[in-house]
Scaffold this motif. Structure first.
Motif, short mmCIF file in Angstrom:
data_model
loop_
_atom_site.label_atom_id
_atom_site.label_comp_id
_atom_site.label_asym_id
_atom_site.label_seq_id
_atom_site.Cartn_x
_atom_site.Cartn_y
_atom_site.Cartn_z
N PRO A 112 29.32 74.29 20.86
CA PRO A 112 29.38 73.10 20.00
C PRO A 112 28.66 71.88 20.59
O PRO A 112 27.97 71.16 19.86
CB PRO A 112 30.88 72.85 19.86
CG PRO A 112 31.50 74.19 20.04
CD PRO A 112 30.64 74.89 21.06
N ALA A 113 28.82 71.63 21.88
CA ALA A 113 28.19 70.46 22.48
C ALA A 113 26.66 70.57 22.43
O ALA A 113 25.97 69.61 22.07
CB ALA A 113 28.67 70.29 23.92
N SER A 114 26.14 71.73 22.78
CA SER A 114 24.69 71.92 22.76
C SER A 114 24.15 71.86 21.34
O SER A 114 23.09 71.28 21.09
CB SER A 114 24.33 73.27 23.39
OG SER A 114 24.70 73.31 24.76
N ALA A 115 24.90 72.45 20.41
CA ALA A 115 24.46 72.43 19.02
C ALA A 115 24.41 71.01 18.48
O ALA A 115 23.46 70.63 17.76
CB ALA A 115 25.39 73.29 18.17
N LEU A 116 25.43 70.20 18.82
CA LEU A 116 25.45 68.82 18.35
C LEU A 116 24.30 68.02 18.95
O LEU A 116 23.63 67.24 18.25
CB LEU A 116 26.79 68.18 18.72
CG LEU A 116 26.97 66.71 18.32
CD1 LEU A 116 26.85 66.55 16.81
CD2 LEU A 116 28.30 66.17 18.83
N LEU A 117 24.04 68.20 20.23
CA LEU A 117 22.96 67.48 20.91
C LEU A 117 21.60 67.84 20.31
O LEU A 117 20.77 66.96 20.03
CB LEU A 117 22.99 67.79 22.40
CG LEU A 117 21.99 67.04 23.29
CD1 LEU A 117 22.24 65.54 23.23
CD2 LEU A 117 22.07 67.55 24.72
N LEU A 118 21.38 69.13 20.11
CA LEU A 118 20.10 69.58 19.56
C LEU A 118 19.94 69.14 18.11
O LEU A 118 18.86 68.71 17.70
CB LEU A 118 19.99 71.10 19.67
CG LEU A 118 18.69 71.74 19.18
CD1 LEU A 118 17.50 71.20 19.96
CD2 LEU A 118 18.76 73.26 19.31
N SER A 119 21.02 69.22 17.35
CA SER A 119 20.95 68.82 15.94
C SER A 119 20.64 67.34 15.81
O SER A 119 19.83 66.93 14.97
CB SER A 119 22.27 69.15 15.23
OG SER A 119 22.23 68.73 13.89
N GLN A 120 21.26 66.51 16.64
CA GLN A 120 21.03 65.07 16.57
C GLN A 120 19.59 64.73 16.90
O GLN A 120 18.94 63.92 16.22
CB GLN A 120 21.98 64.34 17.52
CG GLN A 120 21.85 62.83 17.49
CD GLN A 120 22.19 62.25 16.13
OE1 GLN A 120 23.24 62.56 15.56
NE2 GLN A 120 21.30 61.43 15.58
N ALA A 121 19.06 65.32 17.96
CA ALA A 121 17.68 65.03 18.35
C ALA A 121 16.69 65.50 17.29
O ALA A 121 15.69 64.83 17.00
CB ALA A 121 17.37 65.69 19.69
#
Length: 231
Positions: free
Chosen positions: A90-99
């Motif tokens: 979840p943390a990586s997905a959120l970071l990548l999605s935001q960028a």
């Protein structure tokens, strides 16, 4: 009774309009004028041809810039697809999605040199972050999130490998598009630096093209700590 002028005959005979057998007196000035006209026409034609070349290079810059813009969108969309695939934590997905969404939602031209007259110049100054910085941030997030261990994990799942391959291809094509764009910019700047182009203002009022410089490295750390290039 009128008397004939003494010696008039020999005086007139000694002043012919031009030497017998020589060129007419108007020929030399005419040749000079003709040569000057030909030289002027040659210079004018050379300047016109160089002005056309400058314009053609500007169009090539804009064409390659449009291609680069499309490849940036493809890379961001591929990053969104990977982030929403459910294969990342979840943390990586959120970071990548935001960028990735920051890159997709960015307004204004990717290069704010003003060469693209279809894009209002005010948009470039209104953005809090430049397009170059936004795209560089996405590159760094991709390298951080999609590291070597994550690539191994994604490769186990066919869906993960497909999403990863799509992102790698989009990133690689974006790198090529940026290199082509910057090559065209370098050619245009080199031609516009010529003395005759600057003195005769053959570029008109067109602004000087600028390169698009970002962090677009596709190298990712391997498990051993080395780096490997994305194909």
């Amino acid at each position: 009774m009128l008397r004939p002028l003494i010696g008039a005959g020999p005086l007139l005979a000694a002043s012919p309009p031009h030497p017998p057998g020589g060129p007419p007196t108007w020929l030399v000035p005419a040749v000079v004028v003709l040569v000057a006209a030909l030289v002027f026409l040659a210079i004018a034609w050379s300047a016109y041809a160089k002005a056309l070349r400058v314009d053609r290079l500007h169009r090539q810059v804009l064409g390659s810039r449009a291609t680069l813009e499309a490849q940036l969108v493809h890379r961001a969309q591929a990053a969104v697809d990977l982030a929403t695939s459910g294969l990342l934590d979840p943390a990586s997905a959120l970071l990548l999605s935001q960028a990735a969404h920051d890159a997709l939602d960015a307004e204004g031209p990717i290069v704010d040199d003003g060469l693209d007259t279809d894009t209002p110049a005010q948009l470039a100054g209104a953005a809090t972050r430049s397009r170059a910085r936004i795209e560089s941030d996405l590159s760094r997030v991709i390298r951080t999130v999609v590291d070597a261990p994550t690539r191994v994990e994604l490769g186990v799942d066919p869906r993960g490998q497909e999403a990863l391959d799509r992102l790698d291809r989009a990133a690689y094509r974006m790198v090529l598009a940026r290199r082509f764009h910057n090559t065209h910019v370098a050619e245009a700047r080199r031609l516009r630096a010529a003395l005759d182009v600057r003195v005769l203002h053959l570029a008109g009022h067109a602004p000087l093209p600028q390169t698009f410089d970002i962090d677009d490295s596709t190298d990712v750390p391997t498990v051993s700590g080395n780096t490997q290039a994305t194909p």
